[in-house]
Scaffold this motif. Structure first.
Motif, PDB file in Angstrom:
ATOM      1  N   GLN A   1      -2.215   5.601   4.199  1.00 11.38           N
ATOM      2  CA  GLN A   1      -2.572   4.476   3.343  1.00 11.38           C
ATOM      3  C   GLN A   1      -1.450   3.443   3.302  1.00 11.38           C
ATOM      4  N   ILE A   2      -0.196   3.907   3.272  1.00 12.43           N
ATOM      5  CA  ILE A   2       0.939   2.975   3.268  1.00 12.43           C
ATOM      6  C   ILE A   2       1.015   2.255   4.605  1.00 12.43           C
ATOM      7  N   VAL A   3       0.724   2.942   5.707  1.00  6.22           N
ATOM      8  CA  VAL A   3       0.682   2.276   7.016  1.00  6.22           C
ATOM      9  C   VAL A   3      -0.370   1.180   6.996  1.00  6.22           C
ATOM     10  N   ARG A   4      -1.527   1.468   6.374  1.00  4.33           N
ATOM     11  CA  ARG A   4      -2.580   0.453   6.273  1.00  4.33           C
ATOM     12  C   ARG A   4      -2.073  -0.761   5.480  1.00  4.33           C
ATOM     13  N   ASP A   5      -1.347  -0.510   4.377  1.00  2.77           N
ATOM     14  CA  ASP A   5      -0.798  -1.619   3.579  1.00  2.77           C
ATOM     15  C   ASP A   5       0.164  -2.459   4.415  1.00  2.77           C
ATOM     16  N   TRP A   6       0.978  -1.773   5.243  1.00  2.37           N
ATOM     17  CA  TRP A   6       1.907  -2.523   6.105  1.00  2.37           C
ATOM     18  C   TRP A   6       1.128  -3.421   7.072  1.00  2.37           C
ATOM     19  N   VAL A   7       0.066  -2.894   7.634  1.00  5.10           N
ATOM     20  CA  VAL A   7      -0.719  -3.651   8.606  1.00  5.10           C
ATOM     21  C   VAL A   7      -1.334  -4.882   7.947  1.00  5.10           C
ATOM     22  N   VAL A   8      -1.856  -4.715   6.731  1.00  4.83           N
ATOM     23  CA  VAL A   8      -2.472  -5.841   6.027  1.00  4.83           C
ATOM     24  C   VAL A   8      -1.428  -6.931   5.776  1.00  4.83           C
ATOM     25  N   ARG A   9      -0.235  -6.551   5.316  1.00  5.82           N
ATOM     26  CA  ARG A   9       0.830  -7.529   5.070  1.00  5.82           C
ATOM     27  C   ARG A   9       1.290  -8.190   6.367  1.00  5.82           C
ATOM     28  N   PHE A  10       1.393  -7.385   7.449  1.00  5.63           N
ATOM     29  CA  PHE A  10       1.829  -7.924   8.733  1.00  5.63           C
ATOM     30  C   PHE A  10       0.814  -8.912   9.289  1.00  5.63           C
ATOM     31  N   ASN A  11      -0.473  -8.587   9.208  1.00  6.00           N
ATOM     32  CA  ASN A  11      -1.503  -9.489   9.704  1.00  6.00           C
ATOM     33  C   ASN A  11      -1.507 -10.818   8.954  1.00  6.00           C
ATOM     34  N   ALA A  12      -1.151 -10.776   7.671  1.00  7.55           N
ATOM     35  CA  ALA A  12      -1.191 -11.993   6.858  1.00  7.55           C
ATOM     36  C   ALA A  12       0.069 -12.837   7.006  1.00  7.55           C
ATOM     37  N   GLU A  13       1.232 -12.189   7.157  1.00  6.90           N
ATOM     38  CA  GLU A  13       2.501 -12.926   7.095  1.00  6.90           C
ATOM     39  C   GLU A  13       3.390 -12.750   8.316  1.00  6.90           C
ATOM     40  N   GLY A  14       2.996 -11.947   9.263  1.00  5.99           N
ATOM     41  CA  GLY A  14       3.840 -11.731  10.423  1.00  5.99           C
ATOM     42  C   GLY A  14       4.992 -10.784  10.117  1.00  5.99           C
ATOM     43  N   LEU A  15       6.102 -10.954  10.846  1.00 10.99           N
ATOM     44  CA  LEU A  15       7.242 -10.042  10.688  1.00 10.99           C
ATOM     45  C   LEU A  15       7.824 -10.082   9.279  1.00 10.99           C
ATOM     46  N   ASP A  16       7.780 -11.241   8.637  1.00  5.30           N
ATOM     47  CA  ASP A  16       8.328 -11.343   7.277  1.00  5.30           C
ATOM     48  C   ASP A  16       7.554 -10.487   6.291  1.00  5.30           C
ATOM     49  N   GLY A  17       6.303 -10.184   6.604  1.00  8.88           N
ATOM     50  CA  GLY A  17       5.514  -9.338   5.716  1.00  8.88           C
ATOM     51  C   GLY A  17       5.991  -7.905   5.668  1.00  8.88           C
ATOM     52  N   LEU A  18       6.866  -7.506   6.606  1.00 10.58           N
ATOM     53  CA  LEU A  18       7.390  -6.141   6.646  1.00 10.58           C
ATOM     54  C   LEU A  18       8.739  -6.007   5.952  1.00 10.58           C
ATOM     55  N   LEU A  19       9.222  -7.101   5.368  1.00  8.94           N
ATOM     56  CA  LEU A  19      10.470  -7.035   4.598  1.00  8.94           C
ATOM     57  C   LEU A  19      10.205  -6.497   3.200  1.00  8.94           C
ATOM     58  N   ASP A  20      11.221  -5.868   2.631  1.00 13.25           N
ATOM     59  CA  ASP A  20      11.102  -5.402   1.248  1.00 13.25           C
ATOM     60  C   ASP A  20      10.938  -6.585   0.314  1.00 13.25           C
ATOM     61  N   ARG A  21      10.145  -6.411  -0.711  1.00 10.32           N
ATOM     62  CA  ARG A  21       9.932  -7.467  -1.689  1.00 10.32           C
ATOM     63  C   ARG A  21      10.370  -6.999  -3.060  1.00 10.32           C
ATOM     64  N   LYS A  22      10.874  -7.940  -3.823  1.00 10.26           N
ATOM     65  CA  LYS A  22      11.260  -7.625  -5.190  1.00 10.26           C
ATOM     66  C   LYS A  22      10.031  -7.644  -6.078  1.00 10.26           C
ATOM     67  N   SER A  23       9.907  -6.619  -6.880  1.00 12.48           N
ATOM     68  CA  SER A  23       8.754  -6.553  -7.778  1.00 12.48           C
ATOM     69  C   SER A  23       8.783  -7.713  -8.760  1.00 12.48           C
ATOM     70  N   PRO A  24       7.645  -8.371  -8.979  1.00  4.97           N
ATOM     71  CA  PRO A  24       7.633  -9.497  -9.919  1.00  4.97           C
ATOM     72  C   PRO A  24       7.878  -9.078 -11.357  1.00  4.97           C
ATOM     73  N   GLY A  25       7.679  -7.769 -11.660  1.00  4.17           N
ATOM     74  CA  GLY A  25       7.904  -7.305 -13.019  1.00  4.17           C
ATOM     75  C   GLY A  25       6.794  -7.729 -13.959  1.00  4.17           C
ATOM     76  N   ALA A  26       6.992  -7.379 -15.212  1.00  2.64           N
ATOM     77  CA  ALA A  26       5.989  -7.711 -16.219  1.00  2.64           C
ATOM     78  C   ALA A  26       6.009  -9.207 -16.505  1.00  2.64           C
ATOM     79  N   PRO A  27       4.864  -9.782 -16.838  1.00  2.10           N
ATOM     80  CA  PRO A  27       4.841 -11.220 -17.173  1.00  2.10           C
ATOM     81  C   PRO A  27       5.658 -11.506 -18.420  1.00  2.10           C
ATOM     82  N   SER A  28       6.170 -12.719 -18.507  1.00  2.00           N
ATOM     83  CA  SER A  28       6.999 -13.099 -19.643  1.00  2.00           C
ATOM     84  C   SER A  28       6.204 -13.042 -20.940  1.00  2.00           C
ATOM     85  N   ARG A  29       6.879 -12.606 -21.999  1.00  2.00           N
ATOM     86  CA  ARG A  29       6.235 -12.558 -23.307  1.00  2.00           C
ATOM     87  C   ARG A  29       6.136 -13.946 -23.932  1.00  2.00           C
TER      88      ARG A  29
END
Length: 353
Positions: free
Chosen positions: A56-84
């Motif tokens: 399933q994680i491999v599938r997630d990588w493929v979806v990100r790669f198809n949408a964004e190319g090589l940059d889609g395989l970089l680690d991303r910082k979690s956006p965190g909870a929305p501001s109060r």
């Protein structure tokens, strides 16, 4: 099971393996090698083994790669909870900070995070921790800063008028006393250097309280200093006391350091030894007094702070001669750094930039 997602066709095994060799991100390299296995004809299970993840994680990588190319395989910082806090709450909080507390009403003379968190709850019914509120304030551009002292009897309108009209007054001096010569703007002030020496902040581990030597003896001297921020030049004398004779000697020293063929306008406070009619003023100098009770208009005050923090504080002066030696050495240090004089001393209202 989910339908397999095909990899985009504008990449292949070679491009993936070359990108993996160039990558400096370990996680991206692992994902590239896993996808290279698929391009070579391997299954999703084979790619999952290479990446040490589930299919399933491999599938997630493929979806990100198809949408964004090589940059889609970089680690991303979690956006965190929305501001109060929303835009309206932030605007109200900023107004509360700028206005400051009313001691008789708010019970404090400065805002603490716990006070502001309580106010946010009472005003908007939004519970917020002091840690979260601290992050919100920092995101809004606020920091906890040391307040600049201001004389209680200072006339702010007089300060604004002085700065607004300064360049006009300078032009009048250039047309009269300077007789068409180039005009240099100098700032002058005095600093006491003595055995009762200040202690500055220093780096130390949290939870500890570092110590520094402190002398209780009272021997002292006075460093008369003047600087021309535009040239990064300075002129100074160390004198035993502040009086008319010491000031006359300092003006003579400034006069010798004014550029050849130029006229200096020296801005200084209204101390008695500055304003006395007994003070001889060199021909290439015009004195311009600053408004009363306004030391912040004199940038030499900032220079004194820099000199104290870096070369004079946290010391024990053994004798009067020791004080003279250190004061002279400190001034030579700052004179050797004209770019620092320019950085600390330049003022928009005085230099028109």
């Amino acid at each position: 099971m989910a339908t397999p997602v095909p990899l985009r066709s504008d990449f292949d095994t070679n491009t993936h393996r070359q990108a993996a060799r160039r990558s400096r991100d370990a996680s991206q390299t692992r994902r590239l090698l896993a996808q290279a296995t698929i391009y070579e004809g391997g299954t999703r299970s084979d790619a999952a083994k290479v990446g040490d993840v589930t299919r399933q994680i491999v599938r997630d990588w493929v979806v990100r790669f198809n949408a964004e190319g090589l940059d889609g395989l970089l680690d991303r910082k979690s956006p965190g909870a929305p501001s109060r806090l929303g835009p309206d709450e932030r605007q109200a909080l900023a107004g509360k900070l700028e206005a400051g507390p009313i001691p008789a009403v708010d019970g404090v003379v400065r805002w603490r995070l716990v006070d502001l968190a309580q106010w946010v709850f009472e005003e908007f019914r939004i519970p917020i921790s002091v840690q979260t509120l601290s992050r919100e304030l920092r995101a809004m551009g606020y920091r906890k800063l040391s307040a600049r002292p201001r004389h209680h009897a200072q006339n702010e309108f007089e300060l604004d008028a002085f700065k607004k009209n300064f360049l006009t007054a300078l032009a009048k001096i250039a047309a009269s006393e300077a007789a068409g010569k180039p005009v240099e703007v100098w700032f002058q002030d005095e600093m006491r250097v003595g055995q009762k020496n200040p202690i500055t902040r220093r780096w130390a581990k949290r939870g500890t309280r570092p110590s520094a030597p402190r002398d209780q003896r009272t021997a002292s001297a006075y460093l008369f200093g003047a600087i021309c921020p535009k040239r990064g030049a300075g002129a100074a004398l160390v004198m035993p006391r502040c009086d008319t004779h010491a000031m006359a000697c300092h003006l003579a020293e400034i006069s010798r350091n004014v550029a050849s063929g130029a006229h200096a306008v020296v801005l200084l406070d209204q101390a008695g030894w500055h304003m006395t009619p007994k003070l001889p003023i060199p021909h290439n100098i015009t004195l311009m007094p600053l408004p009363p009770k306004a030391p912040e208009l004199n940038p030499v005050e900032n220079l004194w702070q820099f000199i104290r923090d870096n070369w004079l504080s946290n010391r024990i002066f053994q004798s009067y001669d020791d004080i003279l030696d250190h004061a002279c050495r400190a001034w030579r240090n700052i004179e050797a750094q004209p770019w620092r004089i320019m950085s600390i001393e330049m003022r928009q209202w005085a230099h028109g930039f």
